[in-house]
Design an enzyme around this catalytic site. Structure first.
Site, PDB file in Angstrom:
ATOM      1  N   GLY A  63       0.797  -1.365  -0.028  1.00  0.00           N
ATOM      2  CA  GLY A  63       0.242   0.079   0.001  1.00  0.00           C
ATOM      3  C   GLY A  63       1.035   1.022  -0.277  1.00  0.00           C
ATOM      4  N   SER A  64       0.494   2.257   0.810  1.00  0.00           N
ATOM      5  CA  SER A  64       0.940   3.600   0.227  1.00  0.00           C
ATOM      6  C   SER A  64       1.936   3.663   1.181  1.00  0.00           C
ATOM      7  CB  SER A  64      -0.652   5.031   0.758  1.00  0.00           C
ATOM      8  OG  SER A  64      -0.141   5.748   1.122  1.00  0.00           O
ATOM      9  N   THR A  65       2.746   4.008   0.488  1.00  0.00           N
ATOM     10  CA  THR A  65       3.990   4.542   1.274  1.00  0.00           C
ATOM     11  C   THR A  65       4.100   5.982   3.132  1.00  0.00           C
ATOM     12  OG1 THR A  65       4.385   6.622  -0.207  1.00  0.00           O
ATOM     13  CG2 THR A  65       5.972   4.895  -0.807  1.00  0.00           C
ATOM     14  N   VAL A  66       2.486   6.099   3.051  1.00  0.00           N
ATOM     15  CA  VAL A  66       2.500   6.980   3.797  1.00  0.00           C
ATOM     16  C   VAL A  66       2.377   5.662   4.993  1.00  0.00           C
ATOM     17  CG1 VAL A  66       0.404   8.693   5.191  1.00  0.00           C
ATOM     18  CG2 VAL A  66       1.433   9.214   2.734  1.00  0.00           C
TER      19      VAL A  66
END
Lengths: 129, 409
Positions: A63-66
């Protein structure tokens, strides 16, 4: 029986806790509630379980790098895993582990670490009791 | 282990904490990434470009981390440029953004300032500080990465936001991927026969090649495909790269006789069978939507060059926008436009010159914007997929016509 697995230290450190095993990758951004440490991804094998204080055992992040920042935020709220053990660590979890200073090892045969076993992570070693 | 990462004495000292906890953490991050990607050594970088600025994206967790890292004494030791934020730092109220968001966004930018990152707030830092052929960089924003690699022949992987910042703090990154010559060779050949008349056409071409590419594309052009003026070709290649990076994952391409390494003779056309591109229709039908009603006309993705601002001002001479119209650019280009009188002309035409931000990262939902026209293939793609708004995609002139008429026709 005591089993010692040797992997690669992503963030070297020392921690002991009960294992929580996930057969599926974990996406921290959107997949884990940063205010409770509970896995909230619909249909995820760990849905509804809290990762706080556990040795979290999973194949890899997704998923997201956040997600790296979410791992850091969990740590600041004492909701992070005590350690993480992965089959193959990717950048999201690697950076999150370093930011949050969570002992993390990868390149380990994770199927050998069932939920509920007592695990110590030390440097590049994973010791299962 | 297949490869061992060799560290210098200085790097080992940094890992042992000789330069404080902030630097140690940064090098731990760079080393972890280098090991994951199989690098054998680290390489000094000339500059970094850091993404992860919009508060809408990194949120409270990201802000907390950046503030802590600054308190731990981490500072960029090479030139580091900041990607756009979620708003214009000065005229956010005029943009219509709520104060709560603005306060958090300003706190993020302040944390980056304390980390020694220049508040350039642009995806196009190469206009004011172009890297040179062969320089190693750690850049993050996909269109800037593609531009630096392809048009300038510098060498950078597409870094993540925290990875690029870590690289800036230690002045190094892992030597893998596009830092290595063997990974920069073209692997697929596209023969462009479609005529490239406008910037939007170049973006459409980028969408087609980006979606098809599996390696490093080489572009060759059929007779009559290219525009006559070299300036238009350079601008076109910039828009092509932005789209190819957004719709695919192209970080480097070569174009016969035009891009840096191809014109320096460092790379040659690959032996692969050419894939012909006869038409751009496929990209237009993918990116262009249905709406006639518009809430916003958004130009300047990637951030507009001075030449683009001039073209907009000339087109709008004596006419006026009826739809809210933004042209996004960097602070430096905006100042230049101010000096040349272009900013005043745009203002007269009812067009807002927006700095520090772009439509892709600004919180459009908070502004009540649901339908947008743009001349950028990259913006068209992200506006629909990330922001969920209705999109019209066409040339700059067509977007401005729509703005003047009050609807898309």
């Amino acid at each position: 029986m005591r089993v010692v697995l040797t992997g690669r230290a992503i963030k070297a450190g020392h921690a002991s806790a009960m294992a929580l095993f996930s057969p599926e990758p974990i996406g921290f951004y959107g997949g884990v509630d940063p205010d409770s440490g509970i896995v909230v991804e619909r249909g995820h094998p760990l849905e509804g379980q809290c990762i706080a204080g556990k040795v979290l055992v999973f194949p890899r992040g997704k998923g997201s790098t956040v997600g790296s920042y979410i791992i850091y935020r969990l740590k600041r709220r004492n909701l992070a895993p005590a350690a993480m053990v992965l089959a193959e660590c990717e950048p999201i979890v690697a950076l999150g582990a370093i930011m949050a200073e969570i002992p993390t090892v990868d390149k380990v045969r994770i199927e050998a670490i069932p939920t509920g076993s007592f695990v110590t992570v030390c440097g590049e070693e994973v010791i299962i009791e | 282990m297949a490869t061992e990462l060799a560290l210098t004495e200085e790097e080992r000292a940094m890992l042992a904490g000789a330069e404080g906890p902030g630097v140690r953490r940064a090098l731990e991050m760079v080393v972890a990434l280098a090991r994951i990607y199989g690098a054998r050594r680290l390489v000094p970088i000339a500059s970094a470009q850091v993404s992860g600025v919009s508060y809408a994206n990194i949120g409270e967790a990201g802000l907390e981390f950046l503030e802590q890292w600054a308190r731990d004494g981490a500072r960029a030791r090479v030139s580091a440029y900041l990607n756009p934020a979620g708003m214009d730092l000065e005229s956010w109220a005029e943009m219509g953004l709520p104060e709560g968001f603005a306060r958090q966004q300003l706190a993020v930018v302040e944390a980056y300032r304390r980390l020694g990152v220049q508040l350039s707030l642009t995806c196009a830092p190469y206009f004011s500080a172009p890297p040179s052929l062969g320089q190693h960089l750690a850049w993050a924003e996909s269109s800037a990465v593609c531009y630096a690699n392809s048009l300038l022949g510098a060498r950078t992987n597409r870094e993540g936001g925290p990875g690029a910042l870590a690289a800036a703090i230690v002045g190094r990154t892992g030597c893998y991927g596009l830092h290595l010559e063997e990974n920069r060779l073209p692997t697929e050949l596209y023969l462009v026969r479609a005529q490239l008349k406008t910037g939007a056409d170049w973006g459409a071409l980028g969408a087609i090649v980006g979606r098809a590419a599996r390696g490093v594309p080489w572009l060759a052009f059929g007779p009559g495909a290219l525009p006559a003026r070299l300036e238009q070709v350079q601008e076109g290649l910039r828009l092509f790269g932005a789209a190819a990076a957004a719709l695919g994952s192209v970080a480097l391409f070569h174009a016969e006789g035009l891009t840096a390494e191809a014109s320096a003779g460092l790379v040659k056309a690959p032996a692969a069978a050419p894939k012909p591109i006869e038409s751009l229709d496929e990209a237009y039908s993918l990116l262009d939507g249905q709406t006639e009603r518009l809430d916003l006309v958004a130009l300047g993705c990637p951030h507009a060059s001075l030449g683009q601002l001039r073209a907009v001002a000339e087109f709008m001479a004596g006419r006026r926008a009826r739809v809210r119209t933004w042209v996004a650019t960097s602070r430096q280009v905006a100042e230049e436009a101010q000096r040349l009188g272009l900013a005043g002309k745009l203002q007269e035409a009812g067009i807002r010159l927006v700095r520090d931000t772009c439509v892709v990262v600004s919180p459009l939902e908070l502004l009540g914007i649901r339908a947008v026209a743009t001349d950028s293939a990259k913006a068209a793609f992200y506006l629909r997929s990330q922001q969920g708004v209705q999109v019209r995609f066409g040339s700059t002139e067509r977007c401005l016509e729509a703005s003047i008429r009050g609807r898309w026709q």
